[in-house]
Design an enzyme around this catalytic site. Structure first.
Site, PDB file in Angstrom:
ATOM      1  N   HIS A   9      -0.328 -10.906  -6.941  1.00  0.00           N
ATOM      2  CA  HIS A   9      -0.890 -11.625  -5.906  1.00  0.00           C
ATOM      3  C   HIS A   9      -2.459 -11.430  -5.825  1.00  0.00           C
ATOM      4  O   HIS A   9      -2.994 -10.150  -6.431  1.00  0.00           O
ATOM      5  CB  HIS A   9      -0.443 -10.951  -4.344  1.00  0.00           C
ATOM      6  CG  HIS A   9      -0.987  -9.930  -4.164  1.00  0.00           C
ATOM      7  ND1 HIS A   9      -1.864  -9.273  -3.650  1.00  0.00           N
ATOM      8  CD2 HIS A   9       0.219  -8.790  -4.227  1.00  0.00           C
ATOM      9  CE1 HIS A   9      -1.913  -8.181  -3.392  1.00  0.00           C
ATOM     10  NE2 HIS A   9      -0.545  -7.763  -3.795  1.00  0.00           N
ATOM     11  N   ASN A  15      -6.017  -4.813   0.500  1.00  0.00           N
ATOM     12  CA  ASN A  15      -6.659  -4.322  -0.652  1.00  0.00           C
ATOM     13  C   ASN A  15      -8.164  -4.159  -0.355  1.00  0.00           C
ATOM     14  O   ASN A  15      -8.593  -3.124  -0.827  1.00  0.00           O
ATOM     15  CB  ASN A  15      -6.608  -5.343  -1.685  1.00  0.00           C
ATOM     16  CG  ASN A  15      -5.047  -5.496  -2.323  1.00  0.00           C
ATOM     17  OD1 ASN A  15      -4.644  -6.641  -2.725  1.00  0.00           O
ATOM     18  ND2 ASN A  15      -4.288  -4.434  -2.115  1.00  0.00           N
ATOM     19  N   THR A  21      -0.426  -0.789   1.445  1.00  0.00           N
ATOM     20  CA  THR A  21       0.169  -2.168   2.082  1.00  0.00           C
ATOM     21  C   THR A  21       1.651  -2.071   2.030  1.00  0.00           C
ATOM     22  O   THR A  21       2.299  -2.027   2.877  1.00  0.00           O
ATOM     23  CB  THR A  21      -0.643  -3.437   1.185  1.00  0.00           C
ATOM     24  OG1 THR A  21      -2.028  -3.128   1.355  1.00  0.00           O
ATOM     25  CG2 THR A  21      -0.164  -4.523   2.122  1.00  0.00           C
ATOM     26  N   GLU A  87       6.555  -5.678  -2.812  1.00  0.00           N
ATOM     27  CA  GLU A  87       5.928  -4.550  -3.273  1.00  0.00           C
ATOM     28  C   GLU A  87       6.674  -3.179  -2.937  1.00  0.00           C
ATOM     29  O   GLU A  87       7.643  -3.151  -2.284  1.00  0.00           O
ATOM     30  CB  GLU A  87       4.440  -4.430  -2.915  1.00  0.00           C
ATOM     31  CG  GLU A  87       3.610  -3.167  -2.930  1.00  0.00           C
ATOM     32  CD  GLU A  87       3.285  -3.095  -4.358  1.00  0.00           C
ATOM     33  OE1 GLU A  87       4.081  -2.693  -5.242  1.00  0.00           O
ATOM     34  OE2 GLU A  87       2.090  -3.112  -4.624  1.00  0.00           O
ATOM     35  N   LYS A  98      -6.707   4.753   2.101  1.00  0.00           N
ATOM     36  CA  LYS A  98      -6.511   5.570   1.195  1.00  0.00           C
ATOM     37  C   LYS A  98      -7.390   6.734   1.161  1.00  0.00           C
ATOM     38  O   LYS A  98      -6.959   7.963   0.738  1.00  0.00           O
ATOM     39  CB  LYS A  98      -6.381   4.789  -0.397  1.00  0.00           C
ATOM     40  CG  LYS A  98      -5.304   3.943  -0.614  1.00  0.00           C
ATOM     41  CD  LYS A  98      -5.422   2.978  -1.700  1.00  0.00           C
ATOM     42  CE  LYS A  98      -4.432   1.970  -1.605  1.00  0.00           C
ATOM     43  NZ  LYS A  98      -4.463   1.019  -2.588  1.00  0.00           N
TER      44      LYS A  98
END
EC number: 5.4.2.11
Length: 230
Positions: A9, A15, A21, A87, A98
């Protein structure tokens, strides 16, 4: 010879924000939308014609699939959606930045969670806002198969039955296949297709763009592997 095209994707809103995610149903960013369209344009320029397509049940992959097929002038191609192409489930890391996760748990620990083949991240609580246990799209599944966290090993175990039941038979039947999925579900299938070791797959990255193409013989041996280029 058949063609199997993997399109991760386009960039998602998470992102862009550098968030874990997983199964959270996050939309494409403006850039990601354009990446999906550009992927379809590359497919059209390459003259690749599909017989069917597969995608996950997450909107960022579904939209990428639809946008790419439309740009390739193949929006009519049948598309089958499956949770098995979702995912990797990032468990309790879902929704965390992150960098903030690294600050909280340490760089090394977060790196292990992200890149180890068989180390699981912390599980997601059943009452988490992004828990799949209460999501209607998974209501047909036995609750015991809905994950609370996954590593790449478990992601492959989840995706492999779909490969064996749907994708591989279509390819063996001479059909060209488009798969619009996610970084880790694609990595898992690439590991299987290329028979990579647990260590080798750790160095494989799947970009949001461009699409990855495998040309396969009748036994699904790789004849050629490449990324589409303008």
């Amino acid at each position: 010879m058949v063609k199997l095209v993997f399109a991760r994707h386009g960039e998602s809103e998470w992102n862009k924000a550098n968030l874990f995610t997983g199964w959270a149903d996050v939309d494409l960013s403006e850039k990601g939308t354009q990446q999906a369209i550009d992927a379809g344009k590359l497919i059209k320029e390459a003259g690749i014609e599909f017989d069917l397509a597969f995608t996950s049940v997450l909107k960022r992959a579904i939209k990428t699939t639809n946008l790419a097929l439309e740009a390739a002038d193949q929006l009519w191609v049948p598309v089958e959606k499956s949770w098995r192409l979702n995912e990797r489930h990032y468990g309790g890391l879902t929704g965390l930045n992150k960098a903030e996760a690294a600050a909280e748990f340490g760089d090394e620990q977060v790196h292990i969670w992200r890149r180890s083949y068989d180390t699981l991240p912390p599980e997601m609580a059943k009452d988490h806002e992004h828990s799949a246990h209460t999501d209607r799209r998974y209501a047909h599944l036995d609750d015991s198969v809905i994950p609370d966290a996954e590593n790449l090993k478990v992601t492959l175990e989840r995706a492999l039955p779909f490969w064996e039941d749907k994708i591989a038979p279509a390819l063996k039947d001479g059909k060209n296949v488009f798969v619009g999925a996610h970084g880790n579900s694609i990595r898992a299938l690439v590991k299987h297709i290329k028979q990579l070791s647990d260590d080798e797959i750790m160095d494989v990255e799947i970009p949001n763009f461009p699409p990855l193409v495998f040309e396969l013989d009748e036994n699904l041996n790789i004849v050629k592997e490449y990324y589409l280029e303008a």
